[in-house]
Design an enzyme around this catalytic site. Sequence first.
Site, PDB file in Angstrom:
ATOM      1  N   HIS A   1      43.100 -43.639 -33.658  1.00  0.00           N
ATOM      2  CA  HIS A   1      42.985 -42.270 -33.516  1.00  0.00           C
ATOM      3  C   HIS A   1      41.910 -41.780 -34.595  1.00  0.00           C
ATOM      4  O   HIS A   1      41.941 -42.658 -35.841  1.00  0.00           O
ATOM      5  CB  HIS A   1      44.517 -41.494 -33.845  1.00  0.00           C
ATOM      6  CG  HIS A   1      45.088 -41.885 -35.143  1.00  0.00           C
ATOM      7  ND1 HIS A   1      44.712 -41.231 -36.309  1.00  0.00           N
ATOM      8  CD2 HIS A   1      45.960 -42.936 -35.679  1.00  0.00           C
ATOM      9  CE1 HIS A   1      45.500 -41.615 -37.317  1.00  0.00           C
ATOM     10  NE2 HIS A   1      46.217 -42.729 -36.840  1.00  0.00           N
TER      11      HIS A   1
ATOM     12  N   ASP B   1      44.001 -45.237 -42.502  1.00  0.00           N
ATOM     13  CA  ASP B   1      44.650 -44.751 -41.599  1.00  0.00           C
ATOM     14  C   ASP B   1      44.048 -43.414 -40.987  1.00  0.00           C
ATOM     15  O   ASP B   1      44.148 -42.296 -41.582  1.00  0.00           O
ATOM     16  CB  ASP B   1      46.087 -44.234 -42.293  1.00  0.00           C
ATOM     17  CG  ASP B   1      47.120 -43.942 -41.090  1.00  0.00           C
ATOM     18  OD1 ASP B   1      46.695 -43.884 -40.083  1.00  0.00           O
ATOM     19  OD2 ASP B   1      48.088 -43.360 -41.431  1.00  0.00           O
TER      20      ASP B   1
ATOM     21  N   GLU C   1      46.688 -37.353 -34.094  1.00  0.00           N
ATOM     22  CA  GLU C   1      47.717 -38.227 -34.151  1.00  0.00           C
ATOM     23  C   GLU C   1      48.846 -37.949 -35.250  1.00  0.00           C
ATOM     24  O   GLU C   1      50.073 -38.004 -35.030  1.00  0.00           O
ATOM     25  CB  GLU C   1      47.404 -39.779 -34.451  1.00  0.00           C
ATOM     26  CG  GLU C   1      48.432 -40.741 -34.219  1.00  0.00           C
ATOM     27  CD  GLU C   1      49.262 -41.161 -35.376  1.00  0.00           C
ATOM     28  OE1 GLU C   1      49.955 -41.741 -35.601  1.00  0.00           O
ATOM     29  OE2 GLU C   1      48.829 -40.776 -36.498  1.00  0.00           O
ATOM     30  N   GLU C   2      48.181 -37.395 -36.574  1.00  0.00           N
ATOM     31  CA  GLU C   2      48.910 -37.247 -37.469  1.00  0.00           C
ATOM     32  C   GLU C   2      49.839 -36.003 -37.641  1.00  0.00           C
ATOM     33  O   GLU C   2      50.716 -35.897 -38.687  1.00  0.00           O
ATOM     34  CB  GLU C   2      48.175 -37.345 -38.940  1.00  0.00           C
ATOM     35  CG  GLU C   2      47.171 -38.409 -39.307  1.00  0.00           C
ATOM     36  CD  GLU C   2      47.908 -39.649 -39.671  1.00  0.00           C
ATOM     37  OE1 GLU C   2      49.572 -39.465 -39.735  1.00  0.00           O
ATOM     38  OE2 GLU C   2      47.617 -40.806 -39.843  1.00  0.00           O
TER      39      GLU C   2
ATOM     40  N   ASP D   1      46.522 -49.469 -34.909  1.00  0.00           N
ATOM     41  CA  ASP D   1      46.871 -48.364 -35.907  1.00  0.00           C
ATOM     42  C   ASP D   1      47.116 -49.303 -37.240  1.00  0.00           C
ATOM     43  O   ASP D   1      46.828 -50.704 -37.143  1.00  0.00           O
ATOM     44  CB  ASP D   1      47.952 -47.728 -35.603  1.00  0.00           C
ATOM     45  CG  ASP D   1      48.143 -46.189 -36.277  1.00  0.00           C
ATOM     46  OD1 ASP D   1      47.706 -46.477 -37.418  1.00  0.00           O
ATOM     47  OD2 ASP D   1      48.605 -45.131 -35.539  1.00  0.00           O
TER      48      ASP D   1
ATOM     49  N   HIS E   1      49.122 -42.790 -46.416  1.00  0.00           N
ATOM     50  CA  HIS E   1      49.051 -41.132 -46.522  1.00  0.00           C
ATOM     51  C   HIS E   1      49.150 -40.991 -48.009  1.00  0.00           C
ATOM     52  O   HIS E   1      49.791 -40.114 -48.561  1.00  0.00           O
ATOM     53  CB  HIS E   1      50.508 -40.852 -46.165  1.00  0.00           C
ATOM     54  CG  HIS E   1      50.527 -40.859 -44.507  1.00  0.00           C
ATOM     55  ND1 HIS E   1      51.350 -39.946 -43.916  1.00  0.00           N
ATOM     56  CD2 HIS E   1      49.883 -41.577 -43.605  1.00  0.00           C
ATOM     57  CE1 HIS E   1      51.172 -40.198 -42.761  1.00  0.00           C
ATOM     58  NE2 HIS E   1      50.168 -41.133 -42.397  1.00  0.00           N
TER      59      HIS E   1
END
Length: 356
Positions: free
Chosen positions: A61, A175, A207-208, A230, A319
């Site tokens: 993604h 990510d 995606e997030e 991922d 994140h």
Amino acid sequence: MDLLRELTQAQSASGYENEVRQIMQQELEQISNDILYDHTGSIYGKREGNPSGPSIMLAGHMDEVAFMVKGINQNGYLRFTPLGGWWDQVMLAQRVSVITKKKKFTGVIGSKPPHLLQPEERKKVFPMREMYIDIGAHSKEQVEKWGIRVGDPIVPICPYEMMHDNDTVLSKALDNRIGCYMAVEAAKQLSRTDHPNTVYAGANVQEEVGLRGAETSPYAVEPDVAIVLDVGVAQDTPGTSSDDVDHPELRKGPLVTFLDASMIPNIRFRDLVVNTAEKNNIPYQIEVMTGGGTDAGKIHMYKQGVPTIVIGVPIRYMHSHVSLASKQDIENGVKLLVEVIKQLNSDTYASLINYK
């Protein structure tokens, strides 16, 4: 790892993935004359091996956790809202890039200074709603004159760096630019060898913020089998592991996800991946993640169902503005992908879906 560097330094918040999409297009055009898009902006390159074999979807993604401008106060400070999951504690004093149609502006996330906090306030995590972004403006009018508007994306700033061990990669957006990199690199390697199927390599949008591209992209690709690429949470830092079972660590191999909050994989496909790793002496780790999910959660429910597995690598500090990953884990992840895809012929695919 020049491609990974380029991917991570591109700025692509959820819904604003154009910079990464352009890189993906340039890379995929090197091995495919057939580039597909869905109507939300996800991108895939078709690499045909045996046209009578199954269609294999390799899905990363493109988006990263980021923010959006939601307001400008009279003194020129920006209020913002998150795009993706953030923990308030990792945000303060970090540099960000505010992206307008014509220019990018560097800012810093600020809050009430600690010198002015009451003793009880210092013991609490400062809430995001009370933070702001300082771009050096003097007034709301000046901000608007510069062309900054509500709705503009805001992306973390963190240079890419290979650390002193020549294996640990430091960057923002690992990510999931790692997944984008793995999809492209696996497709390039497959372009130099035979494979008994057709591979669609690429990445989804958004995606997030809820696996949104993964809900639409299967209608463009129409996969028989899907491998979602991922990252997972490395639990090899102080305080992250408190029991006596194995947990994902850097440099111990790519991850094969046995469970997440959105999917239990096709068990036969899962076993095929594990057996392939063991047969080819590729180190791997098992991930069991009870919180969070991946694009696999949407893709595996396309039409009658798609045998799907998640293969990725562990990273530290997910994140946040910066993460760490292992180069050798990424390389072994690509190797595992290629070996699995070589086995996905028509008979193997039939064995995955035959429940009679």
